[in-house]
Design a protein around this motif. Structure first.
Motif, PDB file in Angstrom:
ATOM      1  N   SER A   1       0.697  -0.947  -0.027  1.00 46.17           N
ATOM      2  CA  SER A   1       0.669   0.101  -0.095  1.00 46.17           C
ATOM      3  C   SER A   1       0.413   1.243  -0.139  1.00 46.17           C
ATOM      4  O   SER A   1       0.515   2.308  -0.299  1.00 46.17           O
ATOM      5  N   TYR A   2       1.795   1.168   1.026  1.00 48.50           N
ATOM      6  CA  TYR A   2       2.920   2.035   0.919  1.00 48.50           C
ATOM      7  C   TYR A   2       3.178   2.749  -0.339  1.00 48.50           C
ATOM      8  O   TYR A   2       3.629   4.035  -1.020  1.00 48.50           O
ATOM      9  N   VAL A   3       3.613   1.570  -0.906  1.00 50.25           N
ATOM     10  CA  VAL A   3       4.669   1.971  -2.348  1.00 50.25           C
ATOM     11  C   VAL A   3       3.841   2.186  -3.427  1.00 50.25           C
ATOM     12  O   VAL A   3       4.230   3.498  -4.378  1.00 50.25           O
ATOM     13  N   MET A   4       2.185   2.299  -3.232  1.00 52.80           N
ATOM     14  CA  MET A   4       1.306   3.242  -3.920  1.00 52.80           C
ATOM     15  C   MET A   4       1.205   4.431  -4.035  1.00 52.80           C
ATOM     16  O   MET A   4       1.531   5.205  -5.283  1.00 52.80           O
ATOM     17  N   TYR A   5       2.375   5.440  -3.162  1.00 52.39           N
ATOM     18  CA  TYR A   5       2.291   6.761  -2.841  1.00 52.39           C
ATOM     19  C   TYR A   5       3.378   7.537  -2.565  1.00 52.39           C
ATOM     20  O   TYR A   5       3.648   9.042  -2.345  1.00 52.39           O
ATOM     21  N   ASP A   6       4.467   6.432  -1.754  1.00 50.36           N
ATOM     22  CA  ASP A   6       5.020   7.577  -0.563  1.00 50.36           C
ATOM     23  C   ASP A   6       6.235   7.585  -2.188  1.00 50.36           C
ATOM     24  O   ASP A   6       6.810   7.315  -2.893  1.00 50.36           O
ATOM     25  N   VAL A   7       6.598   8.990  -1.597  1.00 51.43           N
ATOM     26  CA  VAL A   7       7.970   9.099  -3.083  1.00 51.43           C
ATOM     27  C   VAL A   7       9.239   8.839  -3.252  1.00 51.43           C
ATOM     28  O   VAL A   7       9.929   8.053  -3.905  1.00 51.43           O
ATOM     29  N   LEU A   8       9.367   8.329  -1.743  1.00 48.96           N
ATOM     30  CA  LEU A   8      11.112   7.839  -1.792  1.00 48.96           C
ATOM     31  C   LEU A   8      10.369   6.029  -1.629  1.00 48.96           C
ATOM     32  O   LEU A   8      11.469   5.553  -2.868  1.00 48.96           O
ATOM     33  N   ALA A   9       9.856   5.210  -1.304  1.00 43.29           N
ATOM     34  CA  ALA A   9       9.329   3.593  -1.441  1.00 43.29           C
ATOM     35  C   ALA A   9       8.620   4.304  -3.245  1.00 43.29           C
ATOM     36  O   ALA A   9       9.206   2.748  -3.866  1.00 43.29           O
ATOM     37  N   LYS A  10       8.674   4.713  -3.771  1.00 47.62           N
ATOM     38  CA  LYS A  10       8.330   4.525  -5.564  1.00 47.62           C
ATOM     39  C   LYS A  10       9.800   3.740  -5.989  1.00 47.62           C
ATOM     40  O   LYS A  10      10.323   3.215  -6.635  1.00 47.62           O
ATOM     41  N   LYS A  11      10.510   5.101  -5.372  1.00 46.74           N
ATOM     42  CA  LYS A  11      12.127   4.598  -6.287  1.00 46.74           C
ATOM     43  C   LYS A  11      12.596   3.459  -6.014  1.00 46.74           C
ATOM     44  O   LYS A  11      13.464   2.970  -6.166  1.00 46.74           O
TER      45      LYS A  11
ATOM     46  N   LYS B   1      -7.105  14.191  -5.521  1.00 46.35           N
ATOM     47  CA  LYS B   1      -7.988  12.928  -5.772  1.00 46.35           C
ATOM     48  C   LYS B   1      -7.663  11.334  -6.230  1.00 46.35           C
ATOM     49  O   LYS B   1      -8.639  11.226  -6.684  1.00 46.35           O
ATOM     50  N   LYS B   2      -6.794  11.341  -5.670  1.00 45.01           N
ATOM     51  CA  LYS B   2      -6.466   9.720  -5.720  1.00 45.01           C
ATOM     52  C   LYS B   2      -7.335   8.476  -4.970  1.00 45.01           C
ATOM     53  O   LYS B   2      -6.589   9.099  -3.490  1.00 45.01           O
ATOM     54  N   LYS B   3      -8.066   8.107  -5.194  1.00 40.80           N
ATOM     55  CA  LYS B   3      -8.926   6.886  -4.248  1.00 40.80           C
ATOM     56  C   LYS B   3      -7.464   5.716  -4.182  1.00 40.80           C
ATOM     57  O   LYS B   3      -8.378   4.768  -4.677  1.00 40.80           O
ATOM     58  N   ILE B   4      -6.700   5.728  -2.595  1.00 40.69           N
ATOM     59  CA  ILE B   4      -6.092   4.473  -2.666  1.00 40.69           C
ATOM     60  C   ILE B   4      -5.905   4.483  -0.866  1.00 40.69           C
ATOM     61  O   ILE B   4      -7.032   5.506  -0.219  1.00 40.69           O
ATOM     62  N   GLN B   5      -5.787   3.529  -0.514  1.00 38.12           N
ATOM     63  CA  GLN B   5      -5.870   3.084   1.372  1.00 38.12           C
ATOM     64  C   GLN B   5      -4.343   3.935   1.427  1.00 38.12           C
ATOM     65  O   GLN B   5      -3.494   3.368   1.284  1.00 38.12           O
ATOM     66  N   CYS B   6      -4.797   4.991   2.231  1.00 38.75           N
ATOM     67  CA  CYS B   6      -3.624   4.695   3.295  1.00 38.75           C
ATOM     68  C   CYS B   6      -3.493   4.010   4.213  1.00 38.75           C
ATOM     69  O   CYS B   6      -4.279   3.124   4.790  1.00 38.75           O
ATOM     70  N   ALA B   7      -2.422   4.154   4.325  1.00 31.70           N
ATOM     71  CA  ALA B   7      -1.017   2.730   4.793  1.00 31.70           C
ATOM     72  C   ALA B   7      -0.778   3.007   6.097  1.00 31.70           C
ATOM     73  O   ALA B   7      -0.173   2.325   6.370  1.00 31.70           O
ATOM     74  N   CYS B   8      -1.106   3.908   6.484  1.00 31.82           N
ATOM     75  CA  CYS B   8      -1.068   4.849   8.347  1.00 31.82           C
ATOM     76  C   CYS B   8      -1.182   3.624   9.115  1.00 31.82           C
ATOM     77  O   CYS B   8      -0.040   3.720  10.367  1.00 31.82           O
ATOM     78  N   LEU B   9      -2.190   2.887   9.161  1.00 33.29           N
ATOM     79  CA  LEU B   9      -2.623   1.957  10.312  1.00 33.29           C
ATOM     80  C   LEU B   9      -2.256   0.287   9.942  1.00 33.29           C
ATOM     81  O   LEU B   9      -2.963  -0.464   9.870  1.00 33.29           O
TER      82      LEU B   9
ATOM     83  N   ALA C   1      -2.344  -2.681   6.777  1.00 32.37           N
ATOM     84  CA  ALA C   1      -3.097  -3.214   6.050  1.00 32.37           C
ATOM     85  C   ALA C   1      -4.484  -3.219   6.725  1.00 32.37           C
ATOM     86  O   ALA C   1      -5.376  -4.488   6.213  1.00 32.37           O
ATOM     87  N   VAL C   2      -4.627  -3.640   7.788  1.00 32.54           N
ATOM     88  CA  VAL C   2      -5.555  -3.813   8.792  1.00 32.54           C
ATOM     89  C   VAL C   2      -7.088  -2.900   8.785  1.00 32.54           C
ATOM     90  O   VAL C   2      -7.925  -4.038   8.928  1.00 32.54           O
ATOM     91  N   PHE C   3      -6.635  -1.758   8.670  1.00 37.71           N
ATOM     92  CA  PHE C   3      -7.709  -1.132   8.525  1.00 37.71           C
ATOM     93  C   PHE C   3      -8.019  -0.292   6.871  1.00 37.71           C
ATOM     94  O   PHE C   3      -6.306  -0.298   6.684  1.00 37.71           O
ATOM     95  N   ASN C   4      -9.098  -0.400   6.408  1.00 36.12           N
ATOM     96  CA  ASN C   4      -9.276   0.178   5.112  1.00 36.12           C
ATOM     97  C   ASN C   4      -8.962   1.830   4.794  1.00 36.12           C
ATOM     98  O   ASN C   4     -10.697   1.992   5.148  1.00 36.12           O
TER      99      ASN C   4
ATOM    100  N   VAL D   1      -6.861  13.580   7.470  1.00 30.20           N
ATOM    101  CA  VAL D   1      -6.684  13.320   8.691  1.00 30.20           C
ATOM    102  C   VAL D   1      -5.119  12.996   8.411  1.00 30.20           C
ATOM    103  O   VAL D   1      -4.344  12.481   8.947  1.00 30.20           O
ATOM    104  N   THR D   2      -5.192  12.584   7.259  1.00 31.86           N
ATOM    105  CA  THR D   2      -3.233  11.509   6.812  1.00 31.86           C
ATOM    106  C   THR D   2      -2.750  13.091   6.956  1.00 31.86           C
ATOM    107  O   THR D   2      -1.271  12.904   7.443  1.00 31.86           O
ATOM    108  N   ILE D   3      -2.993  13.567   6.323  1.00 34.87           N
ATOM    109  CA  ILE D   3      -2.358  14.811   6.179  1.00 34.87           C
ATOM    110  C   ILE D   3      -2.260  15.758   7.721  1.00 34.87           C
ATOM    111  O   ILE D   3      -0.742  16.088   8.229  1.00 34.87           O
ATOM    112  N   ILE D   4      -3.566  15.844   8.470  1.00 32.47           N
ATOM    113  CA  ILE D   4      -3.163  16.725   9.550  1.00 32.47           C
ATOM    114  C   ILE D   4      -2.152  15.131  10.422  1.00 32.47           C
ATOM    115  O   ILE D   4      -1.106  15.875  11.544  1.00 32.47           O
ATOM    116  N   GLU D   5      -2.306  14.019  10.500  1.00 37.84           N
ATOM    117  CA  GLU D   5      -1.276  13.015  11.052  1.00 37.84           C
ATOM    118  C   GLU D   5      -0.474  13.720  10.705  1.00 37.84           C
ATOM    119  O   GLU D   5       1.123  13.555  12.027  1.00 37.84           O
TER     120      GLU D   5
END
Length: 237
Positions: free
Chosen positions: A138-148, A198-206, A208-211, A217-221
């Motif tokens: 999930s994280y590799v879908m949006y994190d700039v460093l994980a993508k590379k 406005k990409k509809k992707i899963q946030c990996a902050c928690l 893969a346990v919670f969708n 909310v992720t930005i605030i976190e």
């Protein structure tokens, strides 16, 4: 969950079929019943869907509006249900870290922030470790460093654990808070890009346990950790 809506603009059986077909394409919709005679649509969904999402799916000649429910109230309820896990985590960490301050004669804001950051990183890393592979995917879908560097998606969970322990034992504050600032600044870039686009992707902050969907909310976190680590650094320099 079942809601009824008024749909105007239907004039024939073909219109009825088009409306039904369009509404069924909306994510989380499981069943749709449409009646041109009553100008109505009864929609069964897994969770509440915003009226604007239905309108986007329909042709401009059709207009949809809520019949028997308060749309604002339902959206607020849906938002709370979606983010309840992360809200409860923040509440628990806040309560525990405030209670720790009762041992002091006065509230120590710097110590409270350090304990809050420790709790944040330890709890969030715990959920990531429950399914490390799922988190990484999930994280590799949006994190700039994980993508590379895909390996970073796995390393990140360990970094969070390390930052949690470092804050807990007050290990070299300058190194700890500098590392936190750098890591979270990198993390928030991908989050901002995803939310703004406005990409509809899963946030990996928690993990893969919670969708949890990617949102403000992720930005605030992430932003909260950046602000706290920045304040802590300024007090040390």
């Amino acid at each position: 969950m079942i809601h009824q809506y008024q749909v105007t603009g239907m004039t024939c059986s073909s219109c009825e079929a088009k409306v039904k077909s369009a509404l069924l394409t909306v994510e989380n919709v499981t069943k749709v019943e449409v009646s041109k005679e009553d100008n109505s649509a009864t929609i069964t969904m897994d969770k509440h869907i915003a009226l604007s999402d239905f309108q986007k799916a329909l042709d401009s000649k059709y207009q949809i509006s809520a019949l028997n429910h308060n749309e604002i109230k339902e959206q607020a309820k849906s938002w709370f249900e979606t983010y309840k896990p992360i809200l409860l985590i923040f509440l628990y960490i806040s309560m525990i870290t405030v209670l720790i301050q009762l041992k002091n004669e006065e509230f120590n804001s710097m110590e409270w922030m350090r304990h809050f950051m420790a709790g944040f990183f330890l709890v969030f890393s715990f959920f990531k470790f429950l399914n490390l592979k799922g988190f990484a995917e999930s994280y590799v879908m949006y994190d700039v460093l994980a993508k590379k560097i895909p390996l970073w998606a796995y390393v990140y969970a360990f970094v969070e654990l390390g930052l949690g322990i470092a804050n807990l034992i007050d290990f070299n504050p300058i190194i700890t808070h500098s590392a936190t600032l750098v890591v979270m600044l990198i993390s928030i870039i991908g989050v901002l890009q995803s939310v703004l686009n406005k990409k509809k992707i899963q946030c990996a902050c928690l993990g893969a346990v919670f969708n949890l969907p990617m949102s403000t909310v992720t930005i605030i976190e992430d932003g909260l950790m950046i602000i706290m680590s920045g304040i802590m650094l300024l007090t040390l320099i």
